[in-house]
Design an enzyme around this catalytic site. Structure first.
Site, mmCIF file in Angstrom:
data_model
loop_
_atom_site.group_PDB
_atom_site.id
_atom_site.type_symbol
_atom_site.label_atom_id
_atom_site.label_comp_id
_atom_site.label_asym_id
_atom_site.label_seq_id
_atom_site.Cartn_x
_atom_site.Cartn_y
_atom_site.Cartn_z
ATOM 1 N N GLY A 100 -0.918 -7.030 2.109
ATOM 2 C CA GLY A 100 -2.252 -7.607 1.961
ATOM 3 C C GLY A 100 -3.237 -6.859 2.830
ATOM 4 O O GLY A 100 -3.476 -5.668 2.650
ATOM 5 N N LYS A 107 8.370 -4.610 -1.840
ATOM 6 C CA LYS A 107 7.652 -4.116 -0.663
ATOM 7 C C LYS A 107 8.551 -3.316 0.266
ATOM 8 O O LYS A 107 8.143 -2.268 0.772
ATOM 9 C CB LYS A 107 7.017 -5.305 0.067
ATOM 10 C CG LYS A 107 5.941 -5.999 -0.764
ATOM 11 C CD LYS A 107 5.470 -7.298 -0.138
ATOM 12 C CE LYS A 107 4.423 -7.968 -1.021
ATOM 13 N NZ LYS A 107 4.001 -9.291 -0.475
ATOM 14 N N ASP A 158 9.688 -10.139 -4.848
ATOM 15 C CA ASP A 158 8.437 -9.611 -4.310
ATOM 16 C C ASP A 158 8.686 -8.872 -2.993
ATOM 17 O O ASP A 158 8.170 -7.771 -2.776
ATOM 18 C CB ASP A 158 7.447 -10.761 -4.103
ATOM 19 C CG ASP A 158 6.155 -10.311 -3.456
ATOM 20 O OD1 ASP A 158 5.306 -9.735 -4.162
ATOM 21 O OD2 ASP A 158 5.984 -10.531 -2.238
#
Length: 452
Positions: free
Chosen positions: A143, A214, A210
Site C-alpha cells: 500500500g 506479495k 494475497d
C-alpha cells in the site's frame, strides 16, 4: 541562482489512469489538486491527461472533468501526450493486455497489481525493457509503505537474509479481534465485512493468496532470484481455531499471518502461514488493518517498515511516488541498471521444507487418563523431538472427566516439519487421543550481524 518554480523550466508529462475505483479515484484527485506542489519538487510538470473507465459516472463522482474521461483505453495508446499509464483495474486478463500494449506503445507503466506481477512479472519486465520504458509497482506490496524502493535502492548495499511481513490488512484485522476481543474467526470476519475491510468473498485475503503474491515479488527482488508463485507453500487463517489463539496468548505469543522469505547457503525458503511470534517482537504490536515488514540485511541488520497497507489515499501516495520517479528520470535509470529484476535473474534455488528447523506449537485432544502423556512423549522421543514446554489445564476430579477430551499444548525445540508431522500422525493413532491436532510454527527473532 533563483530556484523558484517560476524560473524553472518544467517539462510536461501527461498521465493516464485506467480504472477509477477506490485507488484510481484517490490518484486522480491527487493529480488534479496537487499540481503546483509537484512543480516545486520536480522539473517535470506532471498532470492528469486522461481517465479511462467503463462507466463515466465513476470518474465524474471522483471529480474528474468530463473532457478528461474516455471509455476506450486505445485512446491513451494513440495519445502522444500520455507518457505514463497507470493500471488500477485489478485482475489479470484485461490488466495484462493493457500493460503489454502500453509498454509496446512506448509508455511507462505504473501498477498496483500484485497478482499480475506475481504470475507474469518477468515477461512484463522484459516487454518494458525491449521497448525502452519501465514498469513501476511500489503500491503493489505494501500500500503506502515504500518497501519496493527500500529493496531496490535503499538496501542494495546489503545481502538480504530474511523478510518477515504482515502484508494483508484484512487478515491482520481479523486476528486482532480474535486476540484482543476473544472473537471467533467467523465473528471477526463478519465484523471486517461490516467495516468494509473485507470483501463479500474474502478468499484471497484469508486463504493467504494475497500475501503469497506479495512475498513472491519481494522475495524475488530481495534475493535476485525469480520466484515462481507455485513454489510458495501457502496456508491462511481460515482454518485457525480461537482455542489456539487463546493458548498461544497464555504462553506469551501472538498469532499473525506471516509472509516470509529467508535465505541460507542451501537456498531460499518462502512461505505464507499463521505463526506465533513472541509478544515482545515489533511485529506482534501491529494491529488492525496496518501492515509491517521486517527486513534483515547482512550489514544494516534489522529494518522495519510500517504503515497503511491498503486504502485509497495511502495506495495512491505510492502510485504518485512512482509517477514522480519516472517523470524525474530516477526510476527509469534504476530500472535499466539494476540487475536483480525478475526478468534478469536466475530461477530461485529453494530449500526443501524438510531441511528447515523451527520451533512449533502443538495442541492435541486426549482423555485425562493415566499413561497417555507418557505415550505422547515416548513417540516424540522416538522421532528425536525435544519438548520445550507443556500446558494442560486442570480438570475436575470426577469419573466422567476421564472420558472427556481435554487439550494438551506442547511447544518444541527446533525440529524439521516433516519429522514432527510424522510423529503427530503416529500419536493421533494412539488410544484415547483425538485424530485432529493443531501444529503452528513459532518464529524466533532472526539473527542479526555480529557487532564489530
Amino acid at each position: 541562482m533563483d530556484r523558484s518554480s517560476e524560473n524553472r523550466s518544467h517539462r510536461p508529462v501527461g498521465v493516464a489512469i485506467v480504472g477509477c475505483g477506490t485507488v484510481g479515484a484517490s490518484a486522480a484527485r491527487l493529480l488534479l489538486n496537487d499540481r503546483e506542489t509537484r512543480r516545486t519538487r520536480s522539473s517535470a510538470d506532471i498532470y492528469l491527461r486522461k481517465v479511462v473507465v467503463r462507466r463515466r459516472e465513476s470518474a465524474l463522482d471522483a471529480g474528474v472533468p468530463s473532457e478528461l474521461i474516455s471509455l476506450d483505453y486505445r485512446d491513451i495508446l494513440r495519445d502522444e501526450d500520455v507518457g505514463i499509464v497507470v493500471e488500477l483495474v485489478g485482475g489479470t486478463d484485461f490488466a495484462g493486455t493493457l500493460i503489454r500494449e502500453s509498454l509496446q506503445a512506448g509508455k511507462h507503466v505504473v501498477t498496483a497489481n500484485k497478482a499480475l506481477l506475481a504470475h507474469e512479472g518477468p515477461e512484463l519486465f522484459q516487454t518494458a525493457r525491449k521497448n525502452g520504458v519501465s514498469l513501476a509497482f511500489e503500491s503493489s506490496c505494501g500500500g503506502g509503505i515504500p518497501i519496493i524502493r527500500a529493496l531496490t535502492d535503499g538496501l542494495t548495499a546489503n545481502n538480504i537474509d530474511a523478510i518477515y511481513g504482515i502484508v494483508n490488512g484484512t487478515s491482520n484485522f481479523i486476528l486482532t479481534e480474535m486476540i484482543e476481543n476473544g472473537m471467533s474467526y467467523s465473528e471477526a470476519l463478519g465484523l471486517a465485512q461490516e467495516s468494509g475491510l473485507a470483501e463479500a468473498d474474502p478468499s484471497l485475503d484469508v486463504n493467504g493468496s494475497d500475501s503469497a503474491h506479495k512475498i513472491a515479488i519481494m522475495g524475488s527482488l530481495a534475493f535476485g532470484e525469480a520466484v515462481a508463485l507455485e513454489q510458495i507453500p501457502v496456508k491462511g487463517i481460515d482454518t485457525l481455531q480461537s482455542e489456539d489463539v487463546a493458548f498461544g496468548s497464555e504462553m506469551g505469543y501472538v498469532i499473525k499471518l506471516i509472509a516470509s522469505a529467508t535465505r541460507s547457503s542451501e537456498g531460499s525458503f518462502l512461505r505464507v502461514e499463521p505463526a506465533f511470534i513472541n509478544r515482545d517482537h515489533p511485529l506482534a504490536w501491529i494491529s488492525g488493518a496496518f501492515n509491517a515488514i521486517s527486513v534483515y540485511g547482512h550489514s544494516v541488520g534489522h529494518t522495519m517498515y510500517y504503515g497503511r497497507g491498503a486504502g485509497g489515499s495511502p495506495t495512491a501516495s505510492a502510485v504518485l511516488a512512482d509517477i514522480l520517479s519516472i517523470a524525474n528520470g530516477s526510476y527509469p535509470a534504476l530500472f535499466s541498471s539494476l540487475l536483480t529484476w525478475p526478468d534478469l535473474s536466475p530461477g530461485a534455488r529453494l530449500t526443501p521444507a524438510d531441511h528447515i528447523l523451527r520451533r512449533y506449537y502443538i495442541r492435541l485432544q486426549l482423555e485425562d487418563r493415566a499413561g497417555i502423556l507418557a505415550g505422547v512423549t515416548r513417540v516424540l522421543a522416538e522421532y528425536d523431538i525435544s519438548v520445550s514446554s507443556v500446558l494442560q489445564h486442570e480438570v475436575p476430579d470426577v469419573p466422567e472427566s476421564h472420558e472427556t477430551p481435554v487439550p494438551l499444548v506442547i511447544t518444541t525445540h527446533r525440529v524439521e516439519e516433516a519429522k514432527l508431522t510424522a510423529a503427530l500422525e503416529k500419536i493421533t493413532r494412539l488410544d484415547h487421543i483425538g485424530g485432529r491436532y493443531s501444529m503452528i510454527p513459532i518464529l524466533d527473532e532472526h539473527p542479526e550481524f555480529q557487532v564489530w
